[in-house]
Design an enzyme around this catalytic site. Structure first.
Site, PDB file in Angstrom:
ATOM      1  N   GLU A 238       0.516  -1.688   0.184  1.00 57.71           N
ATOM      2  CA  GLU A 238       0.495  -0.346   0.025  1.00 57.71           C
ATOM      3  C   GLU A 238       1.056   1.863   0.229  1.00 57.71           C
ATOM      4  OE1 GLU A 238      -2.626   0.768   2.935  1.00 57.71           O
ATOM      5  OE2 GLU A 238      -3.863   1.789   1.915  1.00 57.71           O
ATOM      6  N   MET A 379       0.555  -3.128   9.384  1.00 60.36           N
ATOM      7  CA  MET A 379       0.422  -2.519   7.250  1.00 60.36           C
ATOM      8  C   MET A 379      -1.043  -3.948   7.873  1.00 60.36           C
ATOM      9  SD  MET A 379      -0.877  -1.456   4.666  1.00 60.36           S
ATOM     10  CE  MET A 379      -2.000  -2.191   3.531  1.00 60.36           C
ATOM     11  N   GLU A 380      -2.319  -3.733   7.493  1.00 56.25           N
ATOM     12  CA  GLU A 380      -3.871  -4.790   7.955  1.00 56.25           C
ATOM     13  C   GLU A 380      -3.863  -5.962   6.738  1.00 56.25           C
ATOM     14  OE1 GLU A 380      -3.646  -1.642   7.032  1.00 56.25           O
ATOM     15  OE2 GLU A 380      -4.810  -1.060   5.363  1.00 56.25           O
ATOM     16  N   ASN A 381      -2.636  -6.076   5.716  1.00 55.04           N
ATOM     17  CA  ASN A 381      -2.753  -7.234   4.836  1.00 55.04           C
ATOM     18  C   ASN A 381      -3.809  -7.923   5.298  1.00 55.04           C
ATOM     19  OD1 ASN A 381      -0.341  -6.032   3.107  1.00 55.04           O
ATOM     20  ND2 ASN A 381       0.725  -6.774   4.779  1.00 55.04           N
ATOM     21  N   HIS A 413      -6.375  -0.505  15.891  1.00 55.29           N
ATOM     22  CA  HIS A 413      -6.331  -0.137  14.277  1.00 55.29           C
ATOM     23  C   HIS A 413      -6.311  -1.315  12.867  1.00 55.29           C
ATOM     24  CE1 HIS A 413      -5.918   2.831  11.406  1.00 55.29           C
ATOM     25  NE2 HIS A 413      -4.972   2.812  10.772  1.00 55.29           N
ATOM     26  N   GLU A 414      -5.575  -1.703  12.954  1.00 54.49           N
ATOM     27  CA  GLU A 414      -5.276  -2.546  11.571  1.00 54.49           C
ATOM     28  C   GLU A 414      -6.536  -3.635  11.132  1.00 54.49           C
ATOM     29  OE1 GLU A 414      -3.679  -1.902  10.097  1.00 54.49           O
ATOM     30  OE2 GLU A 414      -2.205  -0.086  11.303  1.00 54.49           O
ATOM     31  N   HIS A 417      -9.155  -2.228  10.339  1.00 53.45           N
ATOM     32  CA  HIS A 417      -9.645  -2.345   8.453  1.00 53.45           C
ATOM     33  C   HIS A 417      -9.454  -3.639   8.146  1.00 53.45           C
ATOM     34  CE1 HIS A 417      -7.594   1.241   7.774  1.00 53.45           C
ATOM     35  NE2 HIS A 417      -6.687   0.968   8.062  1.00 53.45           N
ATOM     36  N   TYR A 502      -6.227  10.497   8.850  1.00 49.77           N
ATOM     37  CA  TYR A 502      -6.175   9.729  10.062  1.00 49.77           C
ATOM     38  C   TYR A 502      -7.205  10.618  10.781  1.00 49.77           C
ATOM     39  CZ  TYR A 502      -3.227   6.585   8.254  1.00 49.77           C
ATOM     40  OH  TYR A 502      -2.117   5.494   7.455  1.00 49.77           O
TER      41      TYR A 502
END
Ligand SMILES: [Zn+2]
Length: 990
Positions: A238, A379-381, A413-414, A417, A502
């Site tokens: 991303e 990162m939310e992959n 947070h992740e 997502h 954000y």
């Protein structure tokens, strides 16, 4: 992604310095990127050509360098020639043409990482991808995204028979393959056009570099575990780095399924979005054995969520609702239990969100991995979340820091997502706030669910709202939702991951939930998430679902459609100030400007906002009203001078705006604070202080109005309110200005009298039961300012405590200084001590290997008040000595630390500027001049610095410094006026 930097979180000076260091590293990374770019512009193997950019196309500096061409098949003649001219075409647009829609990727990656060879100087990977596409318009020209990749084979098969997906059916000849490097496209020119309605398979073989210096695309981490050097590979796609790993249709709306295969060394494990399907063995041309790991098919997802890791890590796991969650980390960290906290919270957070949205997490497993170096982000992959280990692992020495909360926020947070972003994705990057704003908003709901005592409103203010309101203002900042047409370059997408996306995004989500109420808010989100699962949405789609939820009930009536209300907030920059006249009940709105501009007709910001106003009268919540034009009368808000009423607008600060009152309105609030402050909730005491000081600083109200609100502070026992007052009143400039002799004794008298009560509370806790702070998140992040101010004001008990804690630690290093006040204690320990304390700290510094702690120590050493110690310190820093001070510009630290330090640093710089410049670079001289000139207020002071810098700077640097010094002087003069008024007020009120 996690926020780029948690601006709301407490950032100590040491950490701030570290961040500055990271920024420098980023610049370096950009430089490296630029050089890589040059490399990618080379002429790749045989038939590939870089057609450069047309003369008229928008261009980036350094992006059209003629080819420099290392690589497998160099072609010397092309090295000297400029890129071939290319005709204008679809490759000049940032967005892909819609001729092909990707449906499925068969992707195989083979990075050549071996545990026995970590030199990895030019580590590369090879890969193959077969992409099934549907053709929607006849075309003989195919565009895919590709950056830094060499394309070794390109074939187009089809049309495929609809049932069998038979890739051998037919073959279109690829006449030419070339790169439009500036726009990051790979172009395939075919002999004949593909037919609309038919399916084709693009088959590509490629290779590319593993990133060593940036965490983009497929990148390397080197680290130490179990006493040996190790390496791992991980990915970050991303927003637009998937194209660095495989040729693809790299836009968020082009979702497809993925079958992923990773070939890796047998000692490593490979992870991806989905669970492992099978494993086999493969031999390379040298006879070495490799493991081939294949994964299950993913659900439809955008390229930016594809994820890969190849590592030699340990893991712990648990089952939540039948699905496995694994946390991966260095084996040492797993053995020490550092990942246990993260594992314990992850499952319940998943379950909570599943129940909240009534949508199950669709993947069969979740892996979360902690990387030694991921630039402080997460990162939310989908199915494979990647974290910097500082945001996931709890170290044993983290016991008295806010670390648990930071980890909880980041994990929440992740995981948020997985619904906002992964299941439902924004159509394009212009609406990335739909991902990030909502993921950031739900962090608070999640934490509040698990820790009901958590002061949610106060922490939302501190972490999110405060920063957004500080940076956002009409005319200058940008709107949350950006115009799609406004993008021309890929790097503009990267720039969207900022505070507005954000923090303003989260604040707007919170405002929406406050005026709809949480129930309708969640109901609307449920139906939005359900409708757009595995698909993409626009902001307007979201508003439509909110509208449906509103139309479905009769209790809540809105003055306009959800879309028109919210468009006024997301499509324009800045926010409004609303002013209530309590005598007349007239409420008006105007845009907030930095330094109120008197002549409003000069401004182009004509729009108004549709503003929800929740409010309280005498402590009782009143019904919601709307200010939907520039002014409106609310008779219910009127009060007279004779009654005891008070009114506060913006309940719980859920509205994204500031509130002003007429003189009477402020006076009534002030009276209430003096009479019975606890009748006004904490969040509103905080709000009054924050709004009033901000409005006074920007000329909306007089400074005296704000100061009046501080009279009651002896009764204030909430640290967050104190923190807000001190941040506004005891500014850094005031603290470091030796000319503050007029205001300092007044402030000392005024504040100490009021501060003593909260000081006693916390100093007793520190002395008697420091672990009790563990439960007090606000104290952990805010104590430093309160303690620092108490010592600065010369509170004897504070100085005493500093001596005590420092000496205890010096004599018995196991008596650690409590982390929340460590900066203050170290600094005052040094300032109040002599060379014995200083030499002790230097010894600790030299034995410490943690960068962050070394920076903290280097700064503490600059707190000395002895000129000879400071001179010796700076001399150590610039001469060859056993001490490196690599992370810190010591001269700058000394100049920043105190008034004494600034004079000593100035003299030192005059006498040693060549050595300083050699040690820290020329640019450091410029920065030093700003620091040294920070308190100047006269022309002769500017002249003096100018004469001095005429020796050491280039002409253009001198001009920049001169202009900057003028600005500093003007600001200081304005600050002085303000100080004089504060002093006059203090004289009257002390
Ligand atoms: Zn995020």
């Amino acid at each position: 992604m996690g926020p780029p930097s948690r601006s709301g979180f407490y950032v100590s000076r040491a950490v701030a310095l570290l961040l500055a260091g990271l920024a420098a590293a980023l610049l370096l990374a950009l430089a490296v990127l630029a050089s890589l770019y040059g490399r990618c512009a080379r002429v790749p193997p045989s038939e590939l050509r870089d057609r450069g950019a047309p003369a008229a196309a928008p261009s980036l500096p350094g992006k059209q360098e003629p080819a420099s061409r290392p690589g497998p098949t160099p072609e010397p003649d092309a090295a000297a020639s400029p890129p071939t001219w290319r005709p204008p075409g679809p490759w000049d647009q940032l967005r892909l043409p819609r001729w092909l829609v990707p449906l499925h990727y068969e992707l195989e990656l083979w990075p050549r990482l071996r545990p026995d060879d970590l030199s990895a100087s030019a580590l590369r990977f090879t890969g193959r991808v077969n992409i099934t596409v549907r053709c929607t318009a006849a075309t003989a020209r195919l565009l895919l995204h590709s950056l830094f990749l060499d394309c070794e084979r390109a074939e187009v098969h089809g049309p495929l028979s609809p049932d069998a997906g038979d890739a051998t059916a037919g073959r279109s000849s690829v006449v030419e393959t070339w790169f439009a490097v500036d726009m990051q496209y790979l172009v395939l020119e075919l002999g004949e056009a593909l037919q609309p309605g038919s399916l084709y398979e693009l088959q590509l073989s490629f290779s590319g570099p593993v990133s060593q210096d940036t965490r983009e695309g497929l990148f390397l981490n080197l680290y130490t575990d179990q006493g040996e050097r190790r390496a791992l590979l991980a990915s970050q796609m991303e927003p637009t780095f998937a194209r660095n790993v495989f040729p693809c249709f790299d836009e968020p709306a082009l979702k497809a399924t993925f079958n992923i295969t990773i070939i890796h060394h047998p000692r490593y494990v490979a992870l991806s979005n989905m669970p492992k399907l099978s494993q086999s063995e493969k031999e390379d041309v040298n006879g070495s054995k490799w493991t081939v790991t294949t994964f299950h098919t993913t659900p439809p997802m955008p390229t930016y969520l594809a994820a890969f890791v190849v590592c030699d890590y340990g893991h712990i796991s648990r089952i939540e609702r039948g699905k496995e969650i694994r946390i991966w980390a260095r084996k040492d960290a797993i053995a020490e239990g550092n990942a246990d906290f993260a594992l314990n919270i992850t499952g319940p957070i998943f379950s909570f969100l599943e129940d909240l949205f009534n949508i199950s997490y669709p993947l069969p497993k979740t892996d979360i991995i902690a990387l030694p170096t991921f630039d402080n982000r997460a990162m939310e992959n989908w199915g494979l979340l990647i974290f910097d280990e500082s945001l996931l692992l709890l170290q044993p020495n983290d016991k008295l820091t806010e670390k648990k909360i930071v980890i909880s926020f980041t994990v929440s947070h992740e995981i948020g997502h997985q619904w906002f972003g992964n299941l439902v994705t924004m159509n394009w990057w212009n609406n990335i706030w739909l991902n990030e704003g909502f993921a950031s908003y739900f962090e608070f709901g999640i934490i509040n669910h698990f820790i009901p005592k958590f002061p949610r409103n106060e922490i939302f203010f501190f972490n999110i709202l405060h920063g957004a309101l500080r940076e956002d203002h009409a005319l200058v900042s940008r709107a949350v939702s950006v115009n799609v047409e406004s993008f021309t370059e890929t790097n503009e997408i990267n720039e969207l991951f900022d505070l507005f996306t954000y923090s303003k995004g989260a604040s707007l989500a919170r405002m929406l939930s406050s005026f709809l109420n949480e129930k309708i808010f969640i109901r609307a989100l449920k139906s939005y998430l359900e409708t757009f699962s595995y698909a993409n949405a626009e902001q307007d789609d979201l508003w439509r679902h909110f509208q449906m939820a509103i139309d479905d009930q009769s209790k809540i009536l809105l003055p306009a459609t959800v879309k028109s209300i919210m468009d006024s907030w997301t499509h324009q920059s800045g926010f409004p100030v609303i002013t209530l006249n309590v005598s007349t009940g007239v409420m008006k709105q105007e845009p907030f400007y930095l330094g109120k501009v008197k002549n409003q007709t000069l401004l182009t910001h004509n729009d108004t906002w549709i503003i929800p106003v929740l409010w309280i009268k005498n402590g009782t919540t009143q019904s919601l009203v709307w200010l939907d034009k520039s002014s409106k009368v609310f008779p219910e808000m009127q009060i007279s001078d004779s009654d005891h009423d008070w009114v506060i607008l913006n309940l719980n600060m859920t509205g994204y705006y500031r509130v002003n009152y007429d003189e009477l309105g402020w006076k009534k609030l002030n009276q209430q604070l003096e009479k019975d402050p606890k009748a006004i909730p904490v969040i509103h005491r905080l709000q009054l202080v924050d709004d009033a000081f901000s409005l006074s600083k920007n000329d909306y109200i007089e400074i005296e109005t704000a100061l009046d609100l501080t009279k009651y502070l002896a009764e204030e026992d909430e640290i967050i309110v104190w923190h807000a007052v001190l941040m506004n009143l005891v500014t850094r400039d005031l603290v470091s200005d030796g000319n503050n002799y007029e205001i300092y004794p007044l402030l000392k008298k005024y504040l100490l009298k009021r501060l003593i009560s909260i000081w006693n509370t916390y100093s007793t806790t520190i002395r008697e039961n420091v672990t009790a702070l563990q439960e007090d998140y606000l104290a952990l992040i805010l104590l430093e300012k309160v303690f620092g101010t108490a010592c600065w004001l010369g509170l004897e008990d504070c100085l005493q405590l500093s001596r005590e804690l420092f000496r205890n630690w010096m004599n018995h290093p196991e008596n650690e200084i409590p982390n929340p006040i460590k900066n203050v204690i170290l600094c005052y320990g040094i300032a109040l001590g002599n060379d014995k304390e200083w030499d002790f700290l230097l010894k600790i510094y030299n034995n410490n290997t943690k960068e962050e702690e070394r920076i903290q120590l280097a700064y503490a050493m600059s707190c000395s008040k002895d000129p000879w110690i400071l001179n010796r310190y700076m001399d150590y820093a610039i001469t060859v000595s056993p001490f490196t001070f690599n992370e810190t510009n010591v001269i700058e630290a000394v100049a920043e630390a105190s008034e004494v330090g600034r004079y000593v640093a100035k003299d030192f710089l005059i006498n040693n500027w060549q050595a300083v410049s050699k040690r820290y670079g020329t640019q450091s001289l410029v920065t030093l001049l700003y620091v040294i000139g920070r308190t100047i207020s006269t022309d002769s002071q500017i002249l003096e610095l100018q004469q001095f810098c005429s020796n050491m700077l280039e002409e253009h640097q001198r001009l920049t410094v001169q202009a900057k010094l003028q600005t500093i002087r003007n600001e200081n003069l304005k600050g002085k006026e303000r100080s004089a008024r504060i002093a006059a007020w203090l004289r009257k009120n002390t």
